[in-house]
Design a protein around this motif. Structure first.
Motif, short mmCIF file in Angstrom:
data_model
loop_
_atom_site.label_atom_id
_atom_site.label_comp_id
_atom_site.label_asym_id
_atom_site.label_seq_id
_atom_site.Cartn_x
_atom_site.Cartn_y
_atom_site.Cartn_z
N LEU A 72 -19.50 3.04 42.35
CA LEU A 72 -19.93 4.43 42.27
C LEU A 72 -19.64 4.99 40.87
O LEU A 72 -18.68 4.58 40.23
CB LEU A 72 -19.21 5.27 43.33
CG LEU A 72 -19.54 4.91 44.77
CD1 LEU A 72 -18.73 5.78 45.72
CD2 LEU A 72 -21.03 5.06 45.07
N PRO A 73 -20.47 5.91 40.40
CA PRO A 73 -20.24 6.48 39.06
C PRO A 73 -18.91 7.20 38.98
O PRO A 73 -18.53 7.91 39.92
CB PRO A 73 -21.39 7.48 38.91
CG PRO A 73 -22.40 7.12 39.94
CD PRO A 73 -21.66 6.45 41.05
N PRO A 74 -18.17 7.04 37.88
CA PRO A 74 -16.87 7.71 37.74
C PRO A 74 -16.95 9.22 37.90
O PRO A 74 -16.00 9.84 38.37
CB PRO A 74 -16.43 7.35 36.32
CG PRO A 74 -17.23 6.15 35.95
CD PRO A 74 -18.50 6.21 36.73
N ARG A 75 -18.08 9.82 37.56
CA ARG A 75 -18.21 11.28 37.64
C ARG A 75 -18.05 11.79 39.07
O ARG A 75 -17.73 12.95 39.27
CB ARG A 75 -19.55 11.74 37.07
CG ARG A 75 -19.56 11.75 35.55
CD ARG A 75 -20.74 12.50 34.99
NE ARG A 75 -20.90 13.81 35.57
CZ ARG A 75 -22.05 14.47 35.63
NH1 ARG A 75 -23.14 13.94 35.11
NH2 ARG A 75 -22.12 15.66 36.18
N LEU A 76 -18.27 10.94 40.08
CA LEU A 76 -18.08 11.39 41.46
C LEU A 76 -16.64 11.85 41.71
O LEU A 76 -16.39 12.78 42.45
CB LEU A 76 -18.44 10.29 42.45
CG LEU A 76 -19.92 10.07 42.72
CD1 LEU A 76 -20.12 8.91 43.67
CD2 LEU A 76 -20.56 11.32 43.29
N CYS A 77 -15.69 11.17 41.08
CA CYS A 77 -14.28 11.52 41.27
C CYS A 77 -13.90 12.80 40.52
O CYS A 77 -12.84 13.36 40.76
CB CYS A 77 -13.39 10.38 40.81
SG CYS A 77 -13.58 8.89 41.80
N GLU A 78 -14.75 13.25 39.62
CA GLU A 78 -14.44 14.43 38.81
C GLU A 78 -15.08 15.70 39.36
O GLU A 78 -14.88 16.78 38.82
CB GLU A 78 -14.94 14.20 37.37
CG GLU A 78 -14.28 13.00 36.70
CD GLU A 78 -15.02 12.54 35.46
OE1 GLU A 78 -15.98 13.23 35.03
OE2 GLU A 78 -14.65 11.49 34.92
N LEU A 79 -15.87 15.58 40.44
CA LEU A 79 -16.57 16.74 40.98
C LEU A 79 -15.60 17.76 41.58
O LEU A 79 -14.59 17.39 42.17
CB LEU A 79 -17.55 16.31 42.07
CG LEU A 79 -18.82 15.61 41.61
CD1 LEU A 79 -19.63 15.16 42.83
CD2 LEU A 79 -19.67 16.51 40.74
N GLN A 80 -15.95 19.02 41.44
CA GLN A 80 -15.22 20.08 42.12
C GLN A 80 -15.50 19.98 43.62
O GLN A 80 -16.53 19.44 44.02
CB GLN A 80 -15.68 21.45 41.61
CG GLN A 80 -15.41 21.68 40.13
CD GLN A 80 -13.94 21.72 39.81
OE1 GLN A 80 -13.16 22.33 40.53
NE2 GLN A 80 -13.53 21.06 38.73
N ASP A 81 -14.62 20.50 44.44
CA ASP A 81 -14.76 20.39 45.89
C ASP A 81 -16.09 20.93 46.42
O ASP A 81 -16.62 20.41 47.39
CB ASP A 81 -13.62 21.12 46.60
CG ASP A 81 -12.29 20.38 46.45
OD1 ASP A 81 -12.32 19.20 46.08
OD2 ASP A 81 -11.25 21.01 46.69
N ILE A 82 -16.62 21.97 45.80
CA ILE A 82 -17.84 22.59 46.32
C ILE A 82 -19.10 22.04 45.66
O ILE A 82 -20.20 22.47 45.99
CB ILE A 82 -17.79 24.13 46.16
CG1 ILE A 82 -17.63 24.50 44.69
CG2 ILE A 82 -16.70 24.72 47.02
CD1 ILE A 82 -17.78 26.00 44.42
N SER A 83 -18.97 21.08 44.76
CA SER A 83 -20.14 20.53 44.07
C SER A 83 -20.81 19.44 44.90
O SER A 83 -20.14 18.67 45.58
CB SER A 83 -19.74 19.94 42.72
OG SER A 83 -19.18 20.93 41.90
N SER A 84 -22.11 19.37 44.81
CA SER A 84 -22.86 18.34 45.51
C SER A 84 -22.75 17.01 44.77
O SER A 84 -22.80 16.96 43.54
CB SER A 84 -24.33 18.75 45.59
OG SER A 84 -25.11 17.65 46.03
N ILE A 85 -22.64 15.93 45.52
CA ILE A 85 -22.62 14.60 44.89
C ILE A 85 -23.95 14.30 44.22
O ILE A 85 -24.03 13.46 43.33
CB ILE A 85 -22.27 13.49 45.90
CG1 ILE A 85 -23.31 13.41 47.02
CG2 ILE A 85 -20.87 13.66 46.43
CD1 ILE A 85 -23.12 12.24 47.94
#
Length: 130
Positions: free
Chosen positions: A83-96
């Motif tokens: 999975l792309p590393p940016r997935l782990c950096e998302l805010q709780d309310i952001s869409s994957i």
């Protein structure tokens, strides 16, 4: 009971696999059939189709609580390595789906999975299986 179904897959707990289990107030060892643990894919065959899926699931499905993988440790498991590393950096309310190349991919049947794949340079690319 439900416990028996779980024990058929992960094995009936004993003092060797779960120290102190016999002293738990609702655990009555004489009421349970003794089952040996088996591979999780024998109960859920799709786990065998996903890289590292069976190993991750078996780390979570531990009778002895101290042996269970924590959610924090699970984030570093190889299961998530594609999975792309940016997935782990998302805010709780952001869409994957705000992360480039993340999409839903249908499996055989009705289930849907999130997938993304990295190319040899480590960047996410579309069209991969996870």
């Amino acid at each position: 009971s439900c416990c028996c179904c779980v024990f058929q897959v992960i094995g009936t707990p004993s003092e060797e696999t779960w120290p102190g289990v016999n002293s738990l107030p609702h655990f009555k060892p004489d009421r349970f059939t003794v089952y040996s643990p088996k591979k999780l894919r024998q109960a859920w065959n799709k786990l065998g189709y996903v890289d590292h899926g069976e190993e991750l699931a078996s780390r979570f499905l531990q009778c002895f609580p101290k042996n269970r993988l924590s959610a924090q440790a699970a984030l570093n498991h190889e299961y998530f390595s594609n999975l792309p590393p940016r997935l782990c950096e998302l805010q709780d309310i952001s869409s994957i789906f705000t992360v480039p190349n993340v999409k839903l991919q249908t499996e055989s049947g009705d289930s849907i999975q999130v997938c993304a794949r990295r190319n040899s340079q480590g960047k996410a690319s579309s069209g991969g299986k996870h």
